[in-house]
Design an enzyme around this catalytic site. Sequence first.
Site, mmCIF file in Angstrom:
data_model
loop_
_atom_site.group_PDB
_atom_site.id
_atom_site.type_symbol
_atom_site.label_atom_id
_atom_site.label_comp_id
_atom_site.label_asym_id
_atom_site.label_seq_id
_atom_site.Cartn_x
_atom_site.Cartn_y
_atom_site.Cartn_z
ATOM 1 N N LYS A 189 37.299 -15.423 66.484
ATOM 2 C CA LYS A 189 38.470 -16.369 66.221
ATOM 3 C C LYS A 189 38.676 -17.757 67.062
ATOM 4 C CE LYS A 189 41.744 -13.047 64.227
ATOM 5 N NZ LYS A 189 42.949 -12.441 64.005
ATOM 6 N N LYS A 216 32.414 -8.499 56.520
ATOM 7 C CA LYS A 216 33.814 -7.552 56.382
ATOM 8 C C LYS A 216 34.411 -8.303 55.323
ATOM 9 C CE LYS A 216 37.405 -8.274 59.451
ATOM 10 N NZ LYS A 216 38.481 -7.910 60.022
ATOM 11 N N LYS A 266 41.243 -11.152 54.190
ATOM 12 C CA LYS A 266 42.210 -11.937 53.512
ATOM 13 C C LYS A 266 41.916 -13.489 54.010
ATOM 14 C CE LYS A 266 45.641 -9.626 56.457
ATOM 15 N NZ LYS A 266 46.328 -8.670 56.677
HETATM 16 P P1 AMP Z 1 44.242 -7.138 59.894
HETATM 17 O O1 AMP Z 1 44.200 -7.466 58.415
HETATM 18 O O2 AMP Z 1 43.170 -7.618 60.895
HETATM 19 O O3 AMP Z 1 45.718 -6.989 60.233
HETATM 20 O O4 AMP Z 1 43.779 -5.601 59.907
HETATM 21 C C1 AMP Z 1 44.476 -4.305 59.350
HETATM 22 C C2 AMP Z 1 43.828 -3.248 59.406
HETATM 23 O O5 AMP Z 1 42.926 -3.109 58.484
HETATM 24 C C3 AMP Z 1 42.993 -2.617 60.836
HETATM 25 O O6 AMP Z 1 43.073 -1.275 60.820
HETATM 26 C C4 AMP Z 1 41.464 -3.096 60.218
HETATM 27 O O7 AMP Z 1 40.718 -2.338 61.042
HETATM 28 C C5 AMP Z 1 41.835 -2.683 58.913
HETATM 29 N N1 AMP Z 1 40.423 -3.590 57.946
HETATM 30 C C6 AMP Z 1 40.530 -4.847 57.910
HETATM 31 N N2 AMP Z 1 39.506 -5.416 56.927
HETATM 32 C C7 AMP Z 1 38.784 -4.187 56.668
HETATM 33 C C8 AMP Z 1 37.799 -4.045 56.090
HETATM 34 N N3 AMP Z 1 36.792 -5.021 55.434
HETATM 35 N N4 AMP Z 1 37.228 -2.729 55.909
HETATM 36 C C9 AMP Z 1 37.974 -1.574 56.489
HETATM 37 N N5 AMP Z 1 38.988 -1.653 57.203
HETATM 38 C C10 AMP Z 1 39.711 -3.133 57.343
#
Ligand code: AMP
Length: 336
Positions: A118, A200, A203
């Site tokens: 980041k 990965k 969003k």
């Molecule tokens: P965030 O969008 O960073 O707040 O992530 C929220 C949750 O989604 C966390 O538990 C992340 O580990 C999971 N997560 C985000 N992106 C992925 C992805 N591409 N594959 C699997 N899990 C994800």
Amino acid sequence: MSEQSERKRVILSGIQPTGTFTLGNYIGAVRNWAKLQDQFNCLYMVADLHALTVRQDPAALRRNTREAAAMLLAAGIDPAQSILFVQSHVPAHTQLNWILCCNAQFGELSRMTQFKDKSAKHPDNVNGGLFTYPALMAADILIYNADLVPVGQDQTQHLELARNVAQRFNNAYSPTFTLPEGYVTKEGAKIMSLADPTHKMSKSDTNVNAFILLTDDRDTITRKFKRAVTDSDGVVRYDPANKPGVSNLIAIYHIFTGKSIEEVEREFDGQGYGVFKEAVGAAVADGLAPIQGEYARILADKAYVDGVLKEGAAAASRIADRMIQKVYRKVGLLQL
Ligand code: AMP
Ligand code: TRP
């Protein structure tokens, strides 16, 4: 809480309200949250404070926070069973954050890959919150003595840090915090970008074809899967190292249909990627349709969502406030 439910183990997890959830969020995290509700005492949180580590538009953050809560309800989080709340509504998290910041080391915080990523992505805003982000996440978890934390693979390093800080605190004072374990499902722990399957699905990707949003309609889902980057050998075979694109699609199809990886390979044996991608798109669109229907229904009733969040904050605060008093006492802050 009945005696029976008091003996259940505690789960806590969170998700940032930085935009509509992706298929990666759903498969890696949210999908599992609903399933764990019968077996555990669950707390699920919209991590709005964590979102502030990246500059947010205030109106968008407010909207995204309510939408995130509505999506969690739509995905099956049951407020009668679990505690659903917004992080900033429970001030004890930020209180514990400070104590944990004073127990987290510069060196260990510097090693976090998410911090490095980041910082590289926003070189003009490498703020203190971004650096101490894992201490706040540790506070979220430790304040409820959570046993298990269901997250995607990208969060396991933060979880390890939470364990280390908890252990350090327990050694320095006296046993206080439960050491939390990660709950990472094997398949789907890391759903990859459809545009670049070596990264990965995120969003925050600037290419909208890289991700599926949970709100994408059937046509959009079909189109994005049709465009998904694969390889040139034309064989539907699971081999993440050499065929990351195809393997990612197989994993997604497997999760949405319940068919084993071998069954999927057999189903598309001798068929081209076109047929396969079409099937993956259809399975995902079918799977998301009921969630999308619920989401629209729930989001239309703001008062309901806000009511759930208010009750959730009150229930979470009852637990968190008790813990912060205990921690303040242990570290020697004067209590009157
Ligand atoms: P965030 O969008 O960073 O707040 O992530 C929220 C949750 O989604 C966390 O538990 C992340 O580990 C999971 N997560 C985000 N992106 C992925 C992805 N591409 N594959 C699997 N899990 C994800
Ligand atoms: N940092 C997590 C993410 O970006 C979100 C989060 C905040 C979280 N606090 C948490 C996840 C506590 C699990 C437990 O995905």
